[in-house]
Write a protein that holds these residues in place. Structure first.
Motif, PDB file in Angstrom:
ATOM      1  N   ILE A   4       0.871  -1.189   0.000  1.00 47.93           N
ATOM      2  CA  ILE A   4       0.000   0.000   0.000  1.00 47.93           C
ATOM      3  C   ILE A   4       0.899   1.226   0.000  1.00 47.93           C
ATOM      4  CG2 ILE A   4      -1.854   1.249   1.151  1.00 47.93           C
ATOM      5  CD1 ILE A   4      -2.530  -0.956   2.818  1.00 47.93           C
ATOM      6  N   VAL A   5       0.641   2.152  -0.893  1.00 46.00           N
ATOM      7  CA  VAL A   5       1.327   3.453  -0.852  1.00 46.00           C
ATOM      8  C   VAL A   5       0.275   4.515  -0.525  1.00 46.00           C
ATOM      9  CG1 VAL A   5       2.716   5.155  -2.081  1.00 46.00           C
ATOM     10  CG2 VAL A   5       3.091   2.707  -2.496  1.00 46.00           C
ATOM     11  N   ILE A   6       0.355   5.037   0.696  1.00 48.05           N
ATOM     12  CA  ILE A   6      -0.562   6.106   1.119  1.00 48.05           C
ATOM     13  C   ILE A   6       0.053   7.433   0.662  1.00 48.05           C
ATOM     14  CG2 ILE A   6      -1.846   7.093   3.070  1.00 48.05           C
ATOM     15  CD1 ILE A   6      -2.110   4.132   3.264  1.00 48.05           C
ATOM     16  N   GLY A   7      -0.667   8.153  -0.182  1.00 49.44           N
ATOM     17  CA  GLY A   7      -0.086   9.368  -0.771  1.00 49.44           C
ATOM     18  C   GLY A   7       0.436   9.099  -2.169  1.00 49.44           C
ATOM     19  N   ALA A   8      -0.003   7.966  -2.740  1.00 47.55           N
ATOM     20  CA  ALA A   8       0.515   7.526  -4.046  1.00 47.55           C
ATOM     21  C   ALA A   8       0.219   8.513  -5.167  1.00 47.55           C
ATOM     22  CB  ALA A   8      -0.079   6.164  -4.395  1.00 47.55           C
ATOM     23  N   SER A  14       3.977   9.231  -6.152  1.00 43.94           N
ATOM     24  CA  SER A  14       3.916   8.749  -7.542  1.00 43.94           C
ATOM     25  C   SER A  14       5.287   8.236  -7.978  1.00 43.94           C
ATOM     26  CB  SER A  14       3.380   9.823  -8.487  1.00 43.94           C
ATOM     27  OG  SER A  14       4.130  10.993  -8.387  1.00 43.94           O
ATOM     28  N   ALA A  15       6.362   8.876  -7.506  1.00 43.88           N
ATOM     29  CA  ALA A  15       7.719   8.380  -7.836  1.00 43.88           C
ATOM     30  C   ALA A  15       7.962   7.022  -7.170  1.00 43.88           C
ATOM     31  CB  ALA A  15       8.770   9.393  -7.374  1.00 43.88           C
ATOM     32  N   VAL A  16       7.487   6.874  -5.926  1.00 42.10           N
ATOM     33  CA  VAL A  16       7.654   5.605  -5.198  1.00 42.10           C
ATOM     34  C   VAL A  16       6.832   4.499  -5.865  1.00 42.10           C
ATOM     35  CG1 VAL A  16       7.186   4.445  -2.990  1.00 42.10           C
ATOM     36  CG2 VAL A  16       8.161   6.754  -3.005  1.00 42.10           C
ATOM     37  N   SER A  17       5.608   4.831  -6.271  1.00 39.80           N
ATOM     38  CA  SER A  17       4.736   3.830  -6.910  1.00 39.80           C
ATOM     39  C   SER A  17       5.341   3.358  -8.232  1.00 39.80           C
ATOM     40  CB  SER A  17       3.345   4.421  -7.159  1.00 39.80           C
ATOM     41  OG  SER A  17       2.753   4.776  -5.943  1.00 39.80           O
ATOM     42  N   LYS A  18       5.966   4.302  -8.946  1.00 41.90           N
ATOM     43  CA  LYS A  18       6.602   3.934 -10.227  1.00 41.90           C
ATOM     44  C   LYS A  18       7.775   2.978  -9.975  1.00 41.90           C
ATOM     45  CE  LYS A  18       8.401   6.195 -14.382  1.00 41.90           C
ATOM     46  NZ  LYS A  18       9.842   6.416 -14.393  1.00 41.90           N
ATOM     47  N   ILE A  26       0.977  -2.676  -6.414  1.00 38.50           N
ATOM     48  CA  ILE A  26       0.824  -1.453  -5.622  1.00 38.50           C
ATOM     49  C   ILE A  26      -0.657  -1.100  -5.493  1.00 38.50           C
ATOM     50  CG2 ILE A  26       1.450   0.994  -5.394  1.00 38.50           C
ATOM     51  CD1 ILE A  26       3.886  -0.855  -5.486  1.00 38.50           C
ATOM     52  N   VAL A  27      -1.103  -0.886  -4.258  1.00 41.94           N
ATOM     53  CA  VAL A  27      -2.443  -0.322  -4.034  1.00 41.94           C
ATOM     54  C   VAL A  27      -2.237   1.166  -3.783  1.00 41.94           C
ATOM     55  CG1 VAL A  27      -4.567  -0.411  -2.686  1.00 41.94           C
ATOM     56  CG2 VAL A  27      -3.184  -2.491  -2.972  1.00 41.94           C
ATOM     57  N   LYS A  28      -2.680   1.980  -4.729  1.00 41.15           N
ATOM     58  CA  LYS A  28      -2.450   3.430  -4.652  1.00 41.15           C
ATOM     59  C   LYS A  28      -3.566   4.082  -3.849  1.00 41.15           C
ATOM     60  CE  LYS A  28      -0.017   3.574  -9.045  1.00 41.15           C
ATOM     61  NZ  LYS A  28       0.049   4.080 -10.405  1.00 41.15           N
ATOM     62  N   VAL A  29      -3.162   4.731  -2.755  1.00 41.32           N
ATOM     63  CA  VAL A  29      -4.141   5.361  -1.855  1.00 41.32           C
ATOM     64  C   VAL A  29      -3.911   6.868  -1.822  1.00 41.32           C
ATOM     65  CG1 VAL A  29      -5.039   5.432   0.502  1.00 41.32           C
ATOM     66  CG2 VAL A  29      -4.215   3.266  -0.442  1.00 41.32           C
ATOM     67  N   GLY A  30      -5.002   7.619  -1.950  1.00 44.02           N
ATOM     68  CA  GLY A  30      -4.946   9.078  -1.807  1.00 44.02           C
ATOM     69  C   GLY A  30      -6.079   9.543  -0.929  1.00 44.02           C
ATOM     70  N   SER A  31      -6.211  10.848  -0.773  1.00 42.28           N
ATOM     71  CA  SER A  31      -7.362  11.330   0.009  1.00 42.28           C
ATOM     72  C   SER A  31      -8.574  11.531  -0.886  1.00 42.28           C
ATOM     73  CB  SER A  31      -7.023  12.623   0.753  1.00 42.28           C
ATOM     74  OG  SER A  31      -6.840  13.686  -0.145  1.00 42.28           O
ATOM     75  N   TYR A  50      -7.833  -0.367   5.689  1.00 40.21           N
ATOM     76  CA  TYR A  50      -7.137  -1.658   5.848  1.00 40.21           C
ATOM     77  C   TYR A  50      -8.104  -2.829   5.645  1.00 40.21           C
ATOM     78  CZ  TYR A  50      -2.636   0.226   7.475  1.00 40.21           C
ATOM     79  OH  TYR A  50      -1.406   0.842   7.551  1.00 40.21           O
ATOM     80  N   GLN A  51      -9.332  -2.690   6.161  1.00 39.68           N
ATOM     81  CA  GLN A  51     -10.308  -3.776   6.001  1.00 39.68           C
ATOM     82  C   GLN A  51     -10.621  -4.006   4.525  1.00 39.68           C
ATOM     83  OE1 GLN A  51     -13.305  -2.389   8.697  1.00 39.68           O
ATOM     84  NE2 GLN A  51     -12.287  -3.296  10.477  1.00 39.68           N
ATOM     85  N   LYS A  52     -10.679  -2.925   3.779  1.00 37.23           N
ATOM     86  CA  LYS A  52     -10.980  -3.024   2.347  1.00 37.23           C
ATOM     87  C   LYS A  52      -9.831  -3.690   1.573  1.00 37.23           C
ATOM     88  CE  LYS A  52     -12.860   0.003  -1.223  1.00 37.23           C
ATOM     89  NZ  LYS A  52     -13.367   1.341  -1.517  1.00 37.23           N
ATOM     90  N   ILE A  53      -8.594  -3.360   1.935  1.00 35.03           N
ATOM     91  CA  ILE A  53      -7.427  -3.844   1.185  1.00 35.03           C
ATOM     92  C   ILE A  53      -6.988  -5.231   1.650  1.00 35.03           C
ATOM     93  CG2 ILE A  53      -4.980  -3.373   0.697  1.00 35.03           C
ATOM     94  CD1 ILE A  53      -5.737  -0.343   0.847  1.00 35.03           C
TER      95      ILE A  53
END
Ligand SMILES: NC(=O)c1ccc[n+]([C@@H]2O[C@H](COP(=O)([O-])OP(=O)(O)OC[C@H]3O[C@@H](n4cnc5c(N)ncnc54)[C@H](OP(=O)(O)O)[C@@H]3O)[C@@H](O)[C@H]2O)c1
Length: 199
Positions: A4-8, A14-18, A26-31, A50-53
């Motif tokens: 999970i990348v929170i702030g993806a 986005s650099a970390v997800s790449k 990668i599960v990309k999480v944002g607000s 967390y329950q969803k993922i």
């Protein structure tokens, strides 16, 4: 690994997800954007995320706000921004994430150069970054089941210079891809309780 990348959806995320997305799921999480949304300032929202993922092998947080502004205009309220978001938000991502973390997994949080190298207008940010690093150090010796925890402390990013560069006079900006390598080292390496500084 399932990561999970929170702030993806952000600059660092986005650099970390790449970088990590070349080798992992990668599960990309944002607000407001991303595959899943969370408000890291809300315990209920973090639990639901967390329950969803479900079960994960790593959680990377590249999210968290803190207040920038001159010292003579600061009140408790400005410190509470960083406390609730960047500090307790990331702490709660770890505390509530433990039950979902597979054995041998890892948490990676984000602090920042201001914990060591302050700038004018950064008084409400410097102690928050230092607190994130303190939490990582403290928690690292109690992590169960071979789980690790580290922080990455980025310098100002080249990609962020247009937005916040005026605050960082004299700082040498670092490229996002280089910052992303430190998250890779935290997730894919074996070190624990470290702060990876990319300045
Ligand atoms: N950029 C730099 O030069 C730099 C340098 C050192 C440290 N840092 C630190 O690194 C972190 C990320 O910086 P950035 O520049 O990548 O930020 P950014 O581009 O503004 O991205 C912020 C990310 O966090 C998400 N987010 C915002 N509020 C949230 C909330 N309440 N709950 C969960 N997620 C939330 C956003 O989601 P949406 O897109 O969906 O809104 C976005 O994915 C910050 O803590 C910052 O202090 C940044």
């Amino acid at each position: 690994m399932k990561i999970i990348v929170i702030g993806a959806t952000g600059t660092i995320g986005s650099a970390v997800s790449k970088e990590l997305g070349e080798r992992h799921e990668i599960v990309k999480v944002g607000s407001t954007r991303g595959d899943v949304q969370v408000d890291m300032t809300s315990l209920d929202s973090i639990r639901q995320m967390y329950q969803k993922i479900g079960k994960i092998d790593a959680m990377v947080s590249t999210a968290g706000n803190a207040h920038f502004g001159p010292l003579d205009q600061l009140t408790q309220k400005e410190f509470e921004v960083g406390l609730g978001s960047k500090f307790l938000g990331q702490v709660n991502l770890v505390l509530l994430g433990q039950d979902f973390m597979n054995d041998g997994g890892s948490f990676t949080l984000t602090s920042g150069i201001l914990s060591q190298d302050p700038i004018p207008g950064g008084t409400a940010v410097t102690p928050i970054n230092a607190a994130v690093e303190g939490f990582v150090l403290g928690a690292s010796i109690e992590m169960p089941r071979g789980i690790r925890i580290n922080a990455v402390s980025p310098g100002v990013l080249e990609e962020s210079m247009e937005q916040i560069g005026a605050f960082f006079q004299g700082h040498v900006p670092v490229p996002g891809w280089k910052v992303a390598k430190a998250y890779s080292k935290s997730v894919e390496g074996r070190l624990n309780g470290q702060v990876f500084r990319v300045w």
